[in-house]
Structures are given as C-alpha cells and as structure tokens.
Design a protein around this motif. Structure first.
Motif, PDB file in Angstrom:
ATOM      1  N   GLU A  54     -18.668  20.694  54.391  1.00  0.00           N
ATOM      2  CA  GLU A  54     -19.048  21.631  53.325  1.00  0.00           C
ATOM      3  C   GLU A  54     -20.263  22.467  53.738  1.00  0.00           C
ATOM      4  O   GLU A  54     -20.342  23.648  53.440  1.00  0.00           O
ATOM      5  CB  GLU A  54     -19.340  20.878  52.014  1.00  0.00           C
ATOM      6  N   ARG A  55     -21.205  21.833  54.441  1.00  0.00           N
ATOM      7  CA  ARG A  55     -22.374  22.604  54.922  1.00  0.00           C
ATOM      8  C   ARG A  55     -21.937  23.701  55.873  1.00  0.00           C
ATOM      9  O   ARG A  55     -22.364  24.850  55.779  1.00  0.00           O
ATOM     10  CB  ARG A  55     -23.352  21.672  55.666  1.00  0.00           C
ATOM     11  N   MET A  59     -21.995  27.967  55.601  1.00  0.00           N
ATOM     12  CA  MET A  59     -22.568  28.838  56.630  1.00  0.00           C
ATOM     13  C   MET A  59     -21.534  29.842  57.147  1.00  0.00           C
ATOM     14  O   MET A  59     -21.835  31.019  57.325  1.00  0.00           O
ATOM     15  CB  MET A  59     -23.132  27.983  57.776  1.00  0.00           C
ATOM     16  N   VAL A  60     -20.292  29.373  57.367  1.00  0.00           N
ATOM     17  CA  VAL A  60     -19.233  30.283  57.855  1.00  0.00           C
ATOM     18  C   VAL A  60     -18.988  31.384  56.824  1.00  0.00           C
ATOM     19  O   VAL A  60     -18.962  32.578  57.147  1.00  0.00           O
ATOM     20  CB  VAL A  60     -17.913  29.494  58.120  1.00  0.00           C
ATOM     21  N   VAL A  61     -18.821  30.986  55.555  1.00  0.00           N
ATOM     22  CA  VAL A  61     -18.440  31.963  54.527  1.00  0.00           C
ATOM     23  C   VAL A  61     -19.599  32.934  54.267  1.00  0.00           C
ATOM     24  O   VAL A  61     -19.385  34.150  54.170  1.00  0.00           O
ATOM     25  CB  VAL A  61     -17.981  31.241  53.230  1.00  0.00           C
ATOM     26  N   GLN A  62     -20.824  32.428  54.202  1.00  0.00           N
ATOM     27  CA  GLN A  62     -21.953  33.330  53.942  1.00  0.00           C
ATOM     28  C   GLN A  62     -22.215  34.248  55.143  1.00  0.00           C
ATOM     29  O   GLN A  62     -22.572  35.413  54.965  1.00  0.00           O
ATOM     30  CB  GLN A  62     -23.198  32.540  53.542  1.00  0.00           C
ATOM     31  N   ALA A 109     -22.838  24.643  65.928  1.00  0.00           N
ATOM     32  CA  ALA A 109     -23.104  26.093  65.959  1.00  0.00           C
ATOM     33  C   ALA A 109     -21.871  26.876  65.504  1.00  0.00           C
ATOM     34  O   ALA A 109     -20.735  26.451  65.744  1.00  0.00           O
ATOM     35  CB  ALA A 109     -23.482  26.494  67.378  1.00  0.00           C
ATOM     36  N   LEU A 110     -22.109  27.998  64.845  1.00  0.00           N
ATOM     37  CA  LEU A 110     -20.988  28.818  64.379  1.00  0.00           C
ATOM     38  C   LEU A 110     -20.436  29.632  65.551  1.00  0.00           C
ATOM     39  O   LEU A 110     -21.189  30.063  66.425  1.00  0.00           O
ATOM     40  CB  LEU A 110     -21.456  29.774  63.279  1.00  0.00           C
ATOM     41  N   PRO A 111     -19.114  29.864  65.554  1.00  0.00           N
ATOM     42  CA  PRO A 111     -18.544  30.660  66.647  1.00  0.00           C
ATOM     43  C   PRO A 111     -18.972  32.128  66.544  1.00  0.00           C
ATOM     44  O   PRO A 111     -19.338  32.597  65.461  1.00  0.00           O
ATOM     45  CB  PRO A 111     -17.031  30.526  66.433  1.00  0.00           C
ATOM     46  N   ASP A 112     -18.901  32.851  67.670  1.00  0.00           N
ATOM     47  CA  ASP A 112     -19.263  34.279  67.655  1.00  0.00           C
ATOM     48  C   ASP A 112     -18.288  35.085  66.806  1.00  0.00           C
ATOM     49  O   ASP A 112     -18.681  36.031  66.134  1.00  0.00           O
ATOM     50  CB  ASP A 112     -19.257  34.835  69.096  1.00  0.00           C
ATOM     51  N   ASP A 113     -16.998  34.700  66.860  1.00  0.00           N
ATOM     52  CA  ASP A 113     -15.984  35.432  66.097  1.00  0.00           C
ATOM     53  C   ASP A 113     -15.934  34.856  64.672  1.00  0.00           C
ATOM     54  O   ASP A 113     -15.117  33.988  64.358  1.00  0.00           O
ATOM     55  CB  ASP A 113     -14.620  35.299  66.800  1.00  0.00           C
ATOM     56  N   ILE A 114     -16.834  35.361  63.834  1.00  0.00           N
ATOM     57  CA  ILE A 114     -16.982  34.773  62.492  1.00  0.00           C
ATOM     58  C   ILE A 114     -15.789  35.116  61.593  1.00  0.00           C
ATOM     59  O   ILE A 114     -15.438  34.348  60.695  1.00  0.00           O
ATOM     60  CB  ILE A 114     -18.332  35.197  61.854  1.00  0.00           C
TER      61      ILE A 114
END
Ligand SMILES: [Fe+2]
Ligand SMILES: [Fe+2]
Length: 285
Positions: A54-55, A59-62, A109-114
C-alpha cells in the motif's frame, strides 16, 4: 454517454472525487481484542507485505499524478494516491494497535517508467479486487476476527472498488482518445496487463514457497471446511456484482475477471462435486 467524451471524463472523475470519505485511520474505533482474536490476527503472516504494497501504491499513484496534464484527471488520480497512502496508514495503525510483528524496511525504488508502473498497478488492482471480494466475504462470515474489524476494512474494500471503476473508465477514455487503433485494441491491452498481473503473482507465490512461508494455519481458521473452487468463485462473482451495482450505470465496470470467473465456474459445474468422505460413492466409502 459516449465513452471517451468530455462528459465521460467529467462523470468518472467527479463521481470518484465526490465519493471520497474523510477519516483518519489512527482515530477509527478499533475494538479491543481478546487473546484468541489477537493470536489469530498476529498469526496472519502478510500484514507487513500488505503495508509495504500500500505504501508503494501511494507513491506510484501520486508520482504518476504529477505527470498528468489535465487538472481534473490529475486531481482524481492524486486523490487515489492519497487513499492508497492512507491504506498504508490504516494497516500501520492496526499493526501498532494489536502488536502485530512487522519489520521496518525501505520501500523499493520506483521504476523510471512511472506510467507503465501505474498501468501495471491499476490492472493488478482489478485482478486482486475480484479475488479479494470473495475472500473478504468468506473471512467475515467465518468470524475469524470480530465484525467490528471487518466493518473498518469494508471502507478499505469500498475504496479499492472505487479505484478500479475509476481506472477502467480512465483507461477507456485514454485509449479512445489515442485514436482508432488503440481504441480497437482495448480488450487486448486489458488482457495483456491482466496476464502480467497474474505472472507477478505466480512469481511471488514461487518465491514465498521457496522461503517456506506457511499461511495454512491462519487459512484453516479463515476459510470454511470443504471450500471448493465453485463456492469461492460463486462468492467472488456475487460480491463483485453487489459492490459494482452501487456505481452510476453510465460508468464502465471491470469485466475481464468476472468473465473468466463465470467461464471457470461453468466448466467446474460440468464435473461432479467431490463427495464428503464416507458418503456413498466417495473414494473413502
Ligand atoms: Fe490500496
Ligand atoms: Fe487501490
């Protein structure tokens, strides 16, 4: 209502934004649990996983919302990100309140291709929600935890339902506005991303099996004896129908999982039901 029209966008964004519920997870009426319920809650080995999922979702959606140029779409997607982050706070409040064992660790970490991350997440939610609807209903009926806990989490389920209805409408709007080729491939795009979601689950399941994670003790308490694929799918389909019926009839609904569920159920009905052990004609008799 023409799918892809400005009126369609207005409807799926406004209905999403207007149905947002204001609450603070930390001040919800968390019930006191006796030893049996505490033991059951602490015995579910997935809370840490759910918390971090969920965390990361928040982060992905925002992060994706920041890339959206249209102000109304951005507002709606950002609100979904807020709700995902609040889901993490809800799980955290529960972990803290009931002393559930969940280690602190950094979020991956979030991917570059969000954008692809957001699409993967959205279709993944569609697949998970369908299964989650049935599992939630059965767990609630089993009395595994007091109903007061399920009442709190029903809001969570309702929010996930709003997310997937918003997502499939946004996706349809986006593909229709990307031209006739992309519009014609909407079904195939949906099937591809659902396939990716199932692939990720299978990979995780294999890793968990390797790591020796054992959910069977908690599962045995949550789900009724003799639960088979027919009963489970029947509950998923009925709950999907019930939860989806609350939305504006002009909005699209996620359809693929329910179609697969109905097809599997129809196939399963062709096979004779397993007879209880000891019944005439059963192998044990
Ligand atoms: Fe969530
Ligand atoms: Fe969600």
């Amino acid at each position: 209502m023409k799918i892809g029209s400005p009126e369609h966008k207005e409807l799926f964004c406004r209905s999403f934004i207007d149905s947002h519920v204001v609450y603070e997870p930390e001040t919800l009426p968390w019930p006191a649990l006796d030893e049996l319920y505490l033991e059951r809650m602490r015995g579910v080995p997935y809370w840490e996983e759910v918390f971090y999922a969920e965390r990361r979702a928040g982060m992905v959606v925002q992060s994706f919302a920041k890339t959206v140029g249209d102000p109304l779409l951005r507002e709606a997607i950002d609100l979904q990100g807020f709700e995902e982050a609040r889901h993490a706070r809800l799980i955290r409040a529960m972990i803290d309140r009931y002393g559930v064992d969940a280690a602190e660790r950094p979020v991956a970490a979030l991917p570059d291709d969000i954008e692809t991350a957001f699409l993967d997440f959205g279709y993944g939610e569609c697949a998970d929600a369908f299964v989650g609807f049935g599992a939630f209903k059965l767990a609630r009926e089993s009395g595994f935890l007091p109903d007061a806990i399920f009442r709190l989490f029903d809001t969570f389920m309702q929010e996930e339902t709003r997310h997937i209805v918003f997502f499939v409408n946004w996706m349809a709007w986006r593909e229709v506005n990307a031209g006739p080729f992309r519009a014609a491939l909407r079904g195939a795009t949906s099937a591809l991303y659902h396939g990716r979601a199932v692939g990720r689950h299978l990979k995780n399941a294999r890793q968990e099996a390797k790591g020796g994670r054992n959910f069977s003790a908690a599962q045995a308490d949550i789900f009724p004896d003799g639960l088979d694929v027919r009963r489970f799918l029947g509950e998923c389909l009925a709950e999907n129908e019930r939860r989806m019926s609350g939305f504006d009839p002009r909005l699209l609904r996620p359809r693929l999982m329910a179609s697969i569920g109905r097809a599997v159920l129809a196939g399963a009905k062709l096979w004779p039901a397993k007879k209880p052990a000891g019944a005439p004609g059963s192998r044990a008799a």
